[in-house]
Design a protein around this motif. Structure first.
Motif, PDB file in Angstrom:
ATOM      1  N   GLU A  25      -7.911   6.593  -3.932  1.00 20.59           N
ATOM      2  CA  GLU A  25      -7.118   7.459  -3.041  1.00 20.59           C
ATOM      3  C   GLU A  25      -6.109   8.320  -3.818  1.00 20.59           C
ATOM      4  OE1 GLU A  25      -7.692   7.716   0.208  1.00 20.59           O
ATOM      5  OE2 GLU A  25      -9.058   6.023   0.420  1.00 20.59           O
ATOM      6  N   GLN A  26      -6.581   9.029  -4.836  1.00 24.81           N
ATOM      7  CA  GLN A  26      -5.660   9.767  -5.693  1.00 24.81           C
ATOM      8  C   GLN A  26      -4.856  10.829  -4.947  1.00 24.81           C
ATOM      9  OE1 GLN A  26      -7.371  11.045  -9.410  1.00 24.81           O
ATOM     10  NE2 GLN A  26      -7.603   8.940 -10.103  1.00 24.81           N
ATOM     11  N   ALA A  27      -5.446  11.505  -3.988  1.00 27.83           N
ATOM     12  CA  ALA A  27      -4.698  12.512  -3.226  1.00 27.83           C
ATOM     13  C   ALA A  27      -3.562  11.850  -2.451  1.00 27.83           C
ATOM     14  CB  ALA A  27      -5.624  13.268  -2.276  1.00 27.83           C
ATOM     15  N   ARG A  28      -3.830  10.706  -1.862  1.00 31.58           N
ATOM     16  CA  ARG A  28      -2.792   9.992  -1.112  1.00 31.58           C
ATOM     17  C   ARG A  28      -1.738   9.415  -2.060  1.00 31.58           C
ATOM     18  NH1 ARG A  28      -5.868   6.448   3.257  1.00 31.58           N
ATOM     19  NH2 ARG A  28      -3.794   6.208   4.136  1.00 31.58           N
ATOM     20  N   CYS A  29      -2.138   9.029  -3.262  1.00 33.62           N
ATOM     21  CA  CYS A  29      -1.164   8.574  -4.267  1.00 33.62           C
ATOM     22  C   CYS A  29      -0.217   9.722  -4.628  1.00 33.62           C
ATOM     23  CB  CYS A  29      -1.875   8.075  -5.523  1.00 33.62           C
ATOM     24  SG  CYS A  29      -2.686   6.472  -5.334  1.00 33.62           S
ATOM     25  N   ARG A  30      -0.769  10.897  -4.802  1.00 38.59           N
ATOM     26  CA  ARG A  30       0.070  12.064  -5.135  1.00 38.59           C
ATOM     27  C   ARG A  30       1.036  12.389  -3.992  1.00 38.59           C
ATOM     28  NH1 ARG A  30      -1.609  14.937  -9.723  1.00 38.59           N
ATOM     29  NH2 ARG A  30      -3.628  14.299 -10.545  1.00 38.59           N
ATOM     30  N   GLU A  31       0.574  12.262  -2.748  1.00 36.43           N
ATOM     31  CA  GLU A  31       1.453  12.478  -1.592  1.00 36.43           C
ATOM     32  C   GLU A  31       2.605  11.472  -1.613  1.00 36.43           C
ATOM     33  OE1 GLU A  31      -1.013  12.242   1.900  1.00 36.43           O
ATOM     34  OE2 GLU A  31      -2.201  13.985   1.300  1.00 36.43           O
ATOM     35  N   VAL A  49       0.871  -1.172   0.000  1.00 37.07           N
ATOM     36  CA  VAL A  49       0.000   0.000   0.000  1.00 37.07           C
ATOM     37  C   VAL A  49       0.912   1.227   0.000  1.00 37.07           C
ATOM     38  CG1 VAL A  49      -1.758   1.247   1.306  1.00 37.07           C
ATOM     39  CG2 VAL A  49      -1.803  -1.249   1.221  1.00 37.07           C
ATOM     40  N   PRO A  50       0.648   2.229  -0.860  1.00 40.96           N
ATOM     41  CA  PRO A  50       1.539   3.384  -0.979  1.00 40.96           C
ATOM     42  C   PRO A  50       1.396   4.393   0.163  1.00 40.96           C
ATOM     43  CG  PRO A  50      -0.271   3.589  -2.529  1.00 40.96           C
ATOM     44  CD  PRO A  50      -0.419   2.251  -1.862  1.00 40.96           C
ATOM     45  N   THR A  51       2.028   4.086   1.287  1.00 43.81           N
ATOM     46  CA  THR A  51       1.976   4.933   2.474  1.00 43.81           C
ATOM     47  C   THR A  51       3.371   5.480   2.776  1.00 43.81           C
ATOM     48  OG1 THR A  51       2.460   3.086   3.930  1.00 43.81           O
ATOM     49  CG2 THR A  51       0.121   3.524   3.465  1.00 43.81           C
ATOM     50  N   VAL A  52       3.457   6.352   3.752  1.00 42.32           N
ATOM     51  CA  VAL A  52       4.749   6.887   4.185  1.00 42.32           C
ATOM     52  C   VAL A  52       5.644   5.755   4.682  1.00 42.32           C
ATOM     53  CG1 VAL A  52       5.889   8.362   5.890  1.00 42.32           C
ATOM     54  CG2 VAL A  52       3.838   9.176   4.723  1.00 42.32           C
ATOM     55  N   LYS A  53       5.068   4.828   5.425  1.00 39.28           N
ATOM     56  CA  LYS A  53       5.845   3.694   5.932  1.00 39.28           C
ATOM     57  C   LYS A  53       6.411   2.857   4.779  1.00 39.28           C
ATOM     58  CE  LYS A  53       5.605  -0.063   9.243  1.00 39.28           C
ATOM     59  NZ  LYS A  53       4.863  -0.697  10.300  1.00 39.28           N
ATOM     60  N   THR A  54       5.616   2.657   3.745  1.00 34.82           N
ATOM     61  CA  THR A  54       6.085   1.935   2.565  1.00 34.82           C
ATOM     62  C   THR A  54       7.227   2.692   1.900  1.00 34.82           C
ATOM     63  OG1 THR A  54       3.942   0.897   2.184  1.00 34.82           O
ATOM     64  CG2 THR A  54       5.419   1.083   0.278  1.00 34.82           C
ATOM     65  N   PHE A  55       7.060   4.005   1.741  1.00 38.12           N
ATOM     66  CA  PHE A  55       8.130   4.811   1.149  1.00 38.12           C
ATOM     67  C   PHE A  55       9.419   4.655   1.948  1.00 38.12           C
ATOM     68  CE2 PHE A  55      10.677   8.606   1.566  1.00 38.12           C
ATOM     69  CZ  PHE A  55      11.185   8.700   0.280  1.00 38.12           C
ATOM     70  N   GLU A  56       9.329   4.727   3.252  1.00 38.90           N
ATOM     71  CA  GLU A  56      10.526   4.609   4.095  1.00 38.90           C
ATOM     72  C   GLU A  56      11.208   3.256   3.888  1.00 38.90           C
ATOM     73  OE1 GLU A  56       8.843   5.458   7.933  1.00 38.90           O
ATOM     74  OE2 GLU A  56       8.943   7.631   7.610  1.00 38.90           O
ATOM     75  N   MET A  57      10.426   2.193   3.757  1.00 40.50           N
ATOM     76  CA  MET A  57      10.986   0.870   3.520  1.00 40.50           C
ATOM     77  C   MET A  57      11.669   0.815   2.151  1.00 40.50           C
ATOM     78  SD  MET A  57      10.315  -2.309   1.823  1.00 40.50           S
ATOM     79  CE  MET A  57       8.631  -2.109   1.359  1.00 40.50           C
ATOM     80  N   LEU A  58      11.016   1.374   1.119  1.00 46.89           N
ATOM     81  CA  LEU A  58      11.611   1.397  -0.224  1.00 46.89           C
ATOM     82  C   LEU A  58      12.920   2.180  -0.215  1.00 46.89           C
ATOM     83  CD1 LEU A  58       8.504   2.151  -2.493  1.00 46.89           C
ATOM     84  CD2 LEU A  58       9.554  -0.048  -2.034  1.00 46.89           C
ATOM     85  N   ALA A  59      12.915   3.330   0.421  1.00 47.92           N
ATOM     86  CA  ALA A  59      14.111   4.163   0.488  1.00 47.92           C
ATOM     87  C   ALA A  59      15.241   3.444   1.217  1.00 47.92           C
ATOM     88  CB  ALA A  59      13.779   5.495   1.175  1.00 47.92           C
ATOM     89  N   GLU A  60      14.930   2.777   2.295  1.00 50.85           N
ATOM     90  CA  GLU A  60      15.935   2.038   3.067  1.00 50.85           C
ATOM     91  C   GLU A  60      16.559   0.929   2.220  1.00 50.85           C
ATOM     92  OE1 GLU A  60      18.293  -0.237   5.496  1.00 50.85           O
ATOM     93  OE2 GLU A  60      17.698   1.841   5.807  1.00 50.85           O
ATOM     94  N   ARG A  61      15.729   0.191   1.506  1.00 58.91           N
ATOM     95  CA  ARG A  61      16.241  -0.902   0.671  1.00 58.91           C
ATOM     96  C   ARG A  61      17.131  -0.382  -0.462  1.00 58.91           C
ATOM     97  NH1 ARG A  61      11.193  -5.147   0.241  1.00 58.91           N
ATOM     98  NH2 ARG A  61      11.289  -5.789   2.418  1.00 58.91           N
TER      99      ARG A  61
END
Length: 132
Positions: free
Chosen positions: A61-67, A31-43
């Motif tokens: 959830e287009q607004a959250r996708c844009r975030e 799911v494209p969340t901040v936590k997911t982003f942090e995991m992707l960035a770490e990897r």
């Protein structure tokens, strides 16, 4: 050992996920969340993943996708990874392409059963292998 990874990012299961899972032996569906982003960035920063292809289904959830995309585009490594945005309606394509000019916007017009998923998935495969 470093690897290439296809990340499928969506708010719910859908036809795109089914197609991606049928084609790729290893997919990380999230799911494209901040936590997911942090995991992707770490990897990416650790070198665990050296190449990534991001496939974002922006149907929900287009607004959250844009975030989420703002975070990705601000990251030095993830911002250079191939990005596919799927799940949009034809009338949404232009606005998303303007907002994300480096993304490949994939819109299905007509019937989904007639859409050539294979051509898009083949391009993702080429991007994942690092051949540009």
């Amino acid at each position: 050992m470093s690897t290439a990874m296809l990340y499928y990012l969506a708010w719910q299961e859908d036809d795109w996920l089914d197609e991606v899972l049928d084609r790729f032996p290893e997919v990380n569906a999230l799911v494209p969340t901040v936590k997911t982003f942090e995991m992707l960035a770490e990897r990416r920063q650790s070198g665990e993943v050296t190449r990534a292809v991001l496939v974002l289904n922006a149907a929900e959830e287009q607004a959250r996708c844009r975030e989420f995309l703002q975070l990705v585009l601000a990251h030095p490594q993830l911002s250079r990874d191939p990005l596919y945005i799927v799940g949009l309606k034809p009338e949404e394509e232009e606005a998303w392409q303007e907002a994300y000019p480096n993304a490949k916007i994939i819109v299905i017009t007509g019937f989904a059963v007639e859409f050539d998923y294979d051509a898009v998935l083949a391009r993702m495969e080429i991007d994942l292998e690092g051949v540009h």
